[in-house]
Design an enzyme around this catalytic site. Structure first.
Site, short mmCIF file in Angstrom:
data_model
loop_
_atom_site.label_atom_id
_atom_site.label_comp_id
_atom_site.label_asym_id
_atom_site.label_seq_id
_atom_site.Cartn_x
_atom_site.Cartn_y
_atom_site.Cartn_z
N LYS A 113 0.83 -1.20 0.00
CA LYS A 113 0.00 0.00 0.00
C LYS A 113 0.87 1.25 0.00
CE LYS A 113 -4.00 -0.28 2.47
NZ LYS A 113 -4.75 -0.46 3.74
C1 E4P Z 1 -8.19 -0.40 4.15
O1 E4P Z 1 -7.39 -0.71 3.29
C2 E4P Z 1 -8.25 0.94 4.74
O2 E4P Z 1 -7.03 1.28 5.31
C3 E4P Z 1 -9.38 1.01 5.74
O3 E4P Z 1 -10.54 0.48 5.13
C4 E4P Z 1 -9.63 2.40 6.28
O4 E4P Z 1 -10.80 2.42 7.05
P1 E4P Z 1 -11.21 3.63 8.05
O5 E4P Z 1 -11.52 4.83 7.22
O6 E4P Z 1 -12.39 3.13 8.78
O7 E4P Z 1 -10.01 3.88 8.92
#
Ligand code: E4P
Length: 294
Positions: A113
């Protein structure tokens, strides 16, 4: 078992392998998992260590993260596990890429990521050329999604995910689900090398509507996925309608893929805020004198 008409791949959004085991038991399948610095900072062992007053050294926290993703990879060997690089406002593309290469070597089924920022896109463009799989995180607009497409042209299908964050747009009164619908519609005119991974899911309606829209992948928090499993994994009916209520619509725009990625408007306030939050949560795990690493 997986519903017959379910085309979307289902990922768990979390950093605790115990939850992964529970979900596999409840659903009977799981296609992958996404992690991020906030989720890792909430891992019970990390919390325990911090509550005893001890932080991690930089090496220890990377070893800890590696241990978690190795366990996840072993639980979902046929799936994908997303591992996020550390990136604050001053982290260069080179530094992100260095971390990404190292993390990619941890497990055979990693997606790395990178944030959808200028430096993150620069790192991703090179990473894809080097054969890494990437998941572009903190994406909040259709134009950012177009830039990701442009930056990763030539990648193989399955090599690139884009993660539009719907819940964080909803949190500030905008209809996050529109970004999913708009991005899917825009990508339908492309070559299919970027897959849409719906992220920042907060509730069952986000989940069902994303399935209805035909998102390629969705990452879902433990509680929502558990509830879906316990209800017998219902699919959205033909008549299903998403209620955006008072959320402000985000309109579809005609955006082509012919420009260089640098020429798209990739700035978004929520991307900057997201990087701040992820880096702060990561730093909270470190011993005080080690904080603000780059
Ligand atoms: C997943 O890859 C993301 O980091 C995650 O869904 C973020 O979620 P949030 O906005 O609830 O922190």
């Amino acid at each position: 078992m997986r519903p017959q008409n379910l085309k979307t791949r289902i990922f768990l959004d979390g950093g605790n392998p115990d939850e992964t085991r529970d979900i596999i038991r409840i659903l009977g399948f799981l296609d992958g998992q996404t992690t991020n610095p906030t989720l890792i900072s909430r891992h019970p062992e990390a919390r325990k260590r911090l509550s005893r007053g001890g932080g991690f050294s930089e090496k220890e926290i990377y070893d800890f993260y590696q241990g978690v993703v190795k366990t996840l990879s072993g639980l979902i060997p046929q799936g994908s596990v997303s591992i996020e690089v550390y990136a604050d406002a001053s982290t260069s593309a080179e530094t992100m890429l260095r971390q990404g290469r190292e993390m990619f070597s941890w497990i055979p089924n990693a997606h790395i990521k990178f944030p959808t920022s200028k430096e993150g896109l620069k790192a991703a463009a090179q990473a894809v050329k080097d054969g890494l799989r990437v998941n572009m995180t903190l994406c909040f607009s259709q134009e950012q999604a177009a830039a990701i497409y442009a930056a990763t042209k030539g990648a193989a299908k399955g090599q690139v995910f884009v993660s539009p964050f719907i819940g964080r747009l909803d949190d500030r009164g905008e209809n996050g689900m529109d970004v999913i619908a708009n991005t899917l519609c825009m990508y339908a005119g492309g070559d299919g090398h970027v897959e849409v991974l719906t992220a920042s899911v907060r509730n069952m309606d986000h989940f069902l509507y994303a399935l209805k829209l035909g998102t390629d992948i969705i990452t879902v928090p433990f509680d929502v996925l558990k509830t879906w499993g316990e209800r017998g994994m219902p699919m959205p009916a033909e008549t299903y309608r998403y209620e955006a209520k008072s959320l402000k619509p985000i309109s579809f725009r005609e955006i082509g893929f012919e420009k260089r990625w640098e020429d798209y408007d990739i700035g978004h306030e929520l991307t900057d805020k997201g990087m701040e939050r992820f880096s702060a949560d990561w730093n909270s795990l470190l011993q005080p004198e080690k904080r603000k690493i780059a």
